[in-house]
Design a protein around this motif. Structure first.
Motif, PDB file in Angstrom:
ATOM      1  N   GLN A  69     -13.466 -12.322   6.289  1.00 31.08           N
ATOM      2  CA  GLN A  69     -13.437 -11.825   7.767  1.00 31.08           C
ATOM      3  C   GLN A  69     -11.856 -12.170   8.219  1.00 31.08           C
ATOM      4  OE1 GLN A  69     -16.076 -10.761   8.156  1.00 31.08           O
ATOM      5  NE2 GLN A  69     -17.328 -11.832   6.666  1.00 31.08           N
ATOM      6  N   THR A  70     -10.950 -12.488   7.210  1.00 28.75           N
ATOM      7  CA  THR A  70      -9.785 -12.617   7.755  1.00 28.75           C
ATOM      8  C   THR A  70      -8.688 -11.488   6.984  1.00 28.75           C
ATOM      9  OG1 THR A  70      -8.837 -14.285   6.249  1.00 28.75           O
ATOM     10  CG2 THR A  70     -10.418 -15.088   8.076  1.00 28.75           C
ATOM     11  N   GLY A  71      -7.463 -11.795   7.486  1.00 23.91           N
ATOM     12  CA  GLY A  71      -6.319 -10.978   6.801  1.00 23.91           C
ATOM     13  C   GLY A  71      -5.556 -11.625   5.732  1.00 23.91           C
ATOM     14  N   HIS A  72      -6.175 -12.707   5.109  1.00 23.75           N
ATOM     15  CA  HIS A  72      -5.431 -13.490   3.995  1.00 23.75           C
ATOM     16  C   HIS A  72      -6.061 -12.999   2.610  1.00 23.75           C
ATOM     17  CE1 HIS A  72      -4.777 -15.738   7.752  1.00 23.75           C
ATOM     18  NE2 HIS A  72      -5.911 -16.352   7.714  1.00 23.75           N
ATOM     19  N   VAL A  73      -5.158 -13.241   1.871  1.00 22.97           N
ATOM     20  CA  VAL A  73      -5.594 -12.772   0.450  1.00 22.97           C
ATOM     21  C   VAL A  73      -4.635 -13.531  -0.536  1.00 22.97           C
ATOM     22  CG1 VAL A  73      -3.889 -10.958   0.342  1.00 22.97           C
ATOM     23  CG2 VAL A  73      -5.907 -10.892  -1.230  1.00 22.97           C
ATOM     24  N   GLU A  74      -5.294 -14.148  -1.628  1.00 21.22           N
ATOM     25  CA  GLU A  74      -4.891 -15.007  -2.577  1.00 21.22           C
ATOM     26  C   GLU A  74      -4.116 -13.984  -3.738  1.00 21.22           C
ATOM     27  OE1 GLU A  74      -4.203 -19.259  -3.981  1.00 21.22           O
ATOM     28  OE2 GLU A  74      -5.037 -18.390  -1.891  1.00 21.22           O
ATOM     29  N   GLY A  75      -2.875 -14.213  -4.421  1.00 21.53           N
ATOM     30  CA  GLY A  75      -2.701 -13.404  -5.445  1.00 21.53           C
ATOM     31  C   GLY A  75      -2.347 -14.000  -6.748  1.00 21.53           C
ATOM     32  N   VAL A  76      -2.865 -13.295  -7.798  1.00 17.92           N
ATOM     33  CA  VAL A  76      -2.444 -13.823  -9.273  1.00 17.92           C
ATOM     34  C   VAL A  76      -1.891 -12.793  -9.999  1.00 17.92           C
ATOM     35  CG1 VAL A  76      -3.903 -14.674 -11.259  1.00 17.92           C
ATOM     36  CG2 VAL A  76      -4.771 -15.201  -9.071  1.00 17.92           C
ATOM     37  N   ALA A  77      -0.818 -13.102 -10.309  1.00 12.21           N
ATOM     38  CA  ALA A  77       0.271 -12.398 -11.104  1.00 12.21           C
ATOM     39  C   ALA A  77       0.326 -13.072 -12.626  1.00 12.21           C
ATOM     40  CB  ALA A  77       1.578 -12.220 -10.601  1.00 12.21           C
ATOM     41  N   VAL A  78       0.110 -12.116 -13.734  1.00  9.35           N
ATOM     42  CA  VAL A  78       0.347 -12.741 -15.078  1.00  9.35           C
ATOM     43  C   VAL A  78       1.540 -11.894 -15.770  1.00  9.35           C
ATOM     44  CG1 VAL A  78      -0.593 -12.673 -17.262  1.00  9.35           C
ATOM     45  CG2 VAL A  78      -2.273 -12.789 -15.236  1.00  9.35           C
ATOM     46  N   LEU A  79       2.615 -12.557 -16.199  1.00 12.99           N
ATOM     47  CA  LEU A  79       3.886 -12.237 -16.664  1.00 12.99           C
ATOM     48  C   LEU A  79       4.066 -12.536 -17.910  1.00 12.99           C
ATOM     49  CD1 LEU A  79       4.238 -13.336 -13.603  1.00 12.99           C
ATOM     50  CD2 LEU A  79       6.447 -11.928 -13.950  1.00 12.99           C
ATOM     51  N   ASN A  80       4.816 -11.933 -18.867  1.00 19.98           N
ATOM     52  CA  ASN A  80       4.893 -12.172 -20.222  1.00 19.98           C
ATOM     53  C   ASN A  80       6.367 -12.144 -20.405  1.00 19.98           C
ATOM     54  OD1 ASN A  80       2.363 -12.520 -21.386  1.00 19.98           O
ATOM     55  ND2 ASN A  80       2.169 -10.411 -20.894  1.00 19.98           N
ATOM     56  N   ARG A  81       6.894 -12.879 -21.076  1.00 16.80           N
ATOM     57  CA  ARG A  81       8.435 -13.091 -21.385  1.00 16.80           C
ATOM     58  C   ARG A  81       8.790 -11.838 -22.312  1.00 16.80           C
ATOM     59  NH1 ARG A  81       9.749 -17.908 -25.005  1.00 16.80           N
ATOM     60  NH2 ARG A  81       9.293 -16.302 -26.548  1.00 16.80           N
ATOM     61  N   VAL A  82       9.886 -11.000 -22.003  1.00 14.18           N
ATOM     62  CA  VAL A  82      10.459  -9.833 -22.663  1.00 14.18           C
ATOM     63  C   VAL A  82      11.320 -10.409 -23.826  1.00 14.18           C
ATOM     64  CG1 VAL A  82      11.561  -7.562 -22.753  1.00 14.18           C
ATOM     65  CG2 VAL A  82       9.988  -8.345 -20.677  1.00 14.18           C
ATOM     66  N   ASP A  83      11.001 -10.334 -25.036  1.00 12.04           N
ATOM     67  CA  ASP A  83      11.682 -10.621 -26.338  1.00 12.04           C
ATOM     68  C   ASP A  83      12.592  -9.433 -26.522  1.00 12.04           C
ATOM     69  OD1 ASP A  83      10.930 -13.319 -26.281  1.00 12.04           O
ATOM     70  OD2 ASP A  83       9.251 -12.871 -27.375  1.00 12.04           O
ATOM     71  N   GLU A  84      13.787  -9.429 -26.358  1.00 11.67           N
ATOM     72  CA  GLU A  84      14.706  -8.397 -26.608  1.00 11.67           C
ATOM     73  C   GLU A  84      14.915  -8.223 -28.276  1.00 11.67           C
ATOM     74  OE1 GLU A  84      15.541  -6.386 -24.604  1.00 11.67           O
ATOM     75  OE2 GLU A  84      15.514  -7.361 -22.675  1.00 11.67           O
ATOM     76  N   VAL A  85      14.785  -6.958 -28.887  1.00 15.45           N
ATOM     77  CA  VAL A  85      14.710  -6.851 -30.353  1.00 15.45           C
ATOM     78  C   VAL A  85      16.127  -6.588 -30.719  1.00 15.45           C
ATOM     79  CG1 VAL A  85      14.115  -5.468 -32.183  1.00 15.45           C
ATOM     80  CG2 VAL A  85      12.539  -5.974 -30.304  1.00 15.45           C
TER      81      VAL A  85
END
Length: 552
Positions: A536-552
């Motif tokens: 009923q409100t304009g609020h939203v919780e966020g979940v972001a999943v990130l992975n480390r980039v291993d340079e070759v």
């Protein structure tokens, strides 16, 4: 989540939806003469760089400027239309006008236009497609919009159904914005809030931001809030110093609507749980008898607490006071605590958490079981050939241990919660003990902010996941630099402010802020999803999943 601050708000609320913006001291809304040439807030094509605080004003400004840019693009090539847009006079203060809502801001406010004009009016309690009657109260010429009060609906949008509204204070109290909308539509709007947050605040090219996933809804859309903090003001006319008179009649007890300093008297709040609603009634009855004792204003804490009784219940058992909620396995007796220092108890599935009633803990218990299960399903990275198995969890901003405890079974090397607040760590250790977790499996450390990761330097970053759940302001530059220096294999970023989350995720993806001599580290985004902790409100919780980039 279990962080050091309150949750809550891309609109009127922090974790508490009712901590709303205040008007100027004189209780009069500032106004600028409406008969002026309308000024554009930005020149065409000029990008506005976010200050990065994710405040409602900043979020609203982006939405207004995006709409202005669309209008300019639509007028491209028509000198006559452009000239008309530049010179259309604006209505006087106090004017009553009808406007049509064309978009919804991420603050929960409608963005509307007067027929024949492209000037934007910001209107609460309205949805796209509505024609609404409003009262003009302030022209923000430097920002490109006019603020207006909602009066009534002239022609409803196909999205609007006022029979859905479950509160008699809706459109007066600022706590809710969306009660007229079907819940599936609310979830679509909240997904779009996350989309715009990453567009406006991450400073990342679109190809580095994956498609935003659908928002996960709350099992309860009403009767979900386990905490309210109504308040009342002191008697009018009291001087700041010297003797003060007490109330001669019961003052309004409730919440302060946006853009006014007058407390709105609230007898009931249907988004609160039954125990909290009963607590509000009890406190109002108490105040009706005791108002003459108060010479100052005060905030009233209403926090739900649960006592769980497993089945089968003995026939001679005398149940405690409270509202009984029965399941196949147990009966929960819900009561309302009003003492900030009293201990409250909450259950998430079979996990138990105790905290001082006045401290931070999430205010929608119904969504916590699916939410913590989602984290459990996504906290571990895929096991790639040749990569080390992840064994360790670091829960930064751990608070009273929500993630450290609920995710601990997945990490054979142990889960560790870190927070700068020693009191939170004390309660987290107590909660770990209540849940039968030994220190080698789940432990907590109070650490200074500048050296947060030194205490976990024994962990191999390749075998470690970090969960972040900062307060609304997000992570500061020092923390993000420490995180990049530590370089964990995977990061799960939980936030009650998706705008500051997007800003911080952008820093991690670009690998910014490292010092000279540091190894270059950056991350890529695996997924982004919203959770509706506040229906009923304009609020939203966020979940972001990130992975480390291993340079070759």
């Amino acid at each position: 989540m279990a962080s050091t601050g309150e949750t809550p708000q891309p609109g009127p609320a922090q974790i508490d939806s009712y901590k709303l913006q205040q008007a100027p001291q004189n209780n009069k809304r500032p106004f600028q003469n409406g008969h002026q040439k309308k000024r554009k807030p930005t020149k065409r094509g000029r990008k506005v760089k976010p200050a990065g605080d994710g405040s409602p004003d900043e979020v609203l400004q982006f939405d207004v400027q995006d709409l202005i840019a669309k209008d300019e693009a639509a007028r491209e090539g028509s000198a006559e239309e452009a000239a008309a847009a530049e010179t259309t006079p604006l209505p006087e203060q106090g004017s009553i006008i009808d406007v049509e809502v064309v978009e919804l801001s991420s603050t929960g406010d409608g963005l509307a236009k007067l027929k024949g004009s492209d000037h934007i009016y910001v209107v609460p309690f309205a949805v796209p497609g509505d024609t609404v009657k409003v009262k003009v109260y302030r022209h923000n010429l430097d920002k490109g919009y006019t603020a207006a009060d909602f009066i009534s609906v002239v022609n409803p949008s196909p999205l609007r159904d006022d029979s859905r509204i479950g509160c008699k204070y809706f459109s007066t109290c600022s706590g809710c914005q969306f009660q007229m909308l079907d819940y599936s539509e609310q979830l679509k709007l909240k997904k779009n809030i996350v989309v715009k947050a990453y567009k406006n605040f991450s400073d990342l090219p679109p190809n580095l931001v994956p498609e935003i996933l659908d928002t996960i809804g709350s099992p309860l859309q009403y009767n979900y809030r386990t905490k309210l903090t109504p308040h009342f003001d002191g008697p009018p006319g009291n001087a700041r110093r010297g003797p003060k008179k007490c109330h001669e009649s019961m003052p309004p007890i409730g919440f302060t609507p946006k853009a006014t300093r007058q407390v709105l008297d609230i007898e009931d709040c249907p988004i609160a749980t039954d125990a909290v609603r009963k607590g509000l009634q009890d406190e109002r009855q108490r105040m009706a008898a005791e108002y003459g004792n108060y010479s100052k204003g005060a905030t009233i804490l209403l926090r739900e607490s649960t006592r769980r009784i497993e089945k089968p219940v003995p026939s001679d058992y005398v149940p405690p006071l409270g509202i009984a909620v029965e399941t196949d396995k147990y009966i929960d007796y819900k009561t309302c605590i009003t003492d900030n220092n009293a201990m409250s108890t909450e259950y998430i599935d079979d996990f138990v958490f105790t905290n001082p009633a006045g401290s931070f803990f999430q205010n929608n218990n119904s969504i916590l079981p699916p939410f913590t299960q989602y984290i459990r399903d996504h906290v571990l990275p895929p096991q790639l050939p040749g990569s080390k198995p992840v064994k360790n969890l670091i829960d930064a901003y751990s608070g009273s241990g929500l993630f450290t405890i609920t995710q601990s079974s997945l990490f054979p090397g142990g889960s560790i919660g870190i927070d700068i607040a020693e009191k939170s760590i004390e309660y987290a250790r107590r909660n770990a003990t209540l849940n039968g977790l030994k220190e080698e499996q789940c432990r907590f450390i109070a650490a200074d902010a500048p050296e947060l990761f030194k205490s976990v330097s024994v962990y191999d970053p390749d075998e470690t996941v970090v969960i972040l759940d900062p307060p609304r302001k997000g992570c500061d530059a020092s923390f993000l630099r420490q995180l990049l220096q530590f370089a964990p294999r995977r990061v799960v970023y939980v936030s009650c402010n998706v705008h500051t989350q997007a800003r911080d995720v952008g820093v991690l993806v670009r690998g910014e802020g490292l010092e000279e001599g540091d190894k270059k580290v950056r991350y890529e985004i695996e997924s982004i999803r919203g959770f509706d902790f506040f229906p009923q409100t304009g609020h939203v919780e966020g979940v972001a999943v990130l992975n480390r980039v291993d340079e070759v």
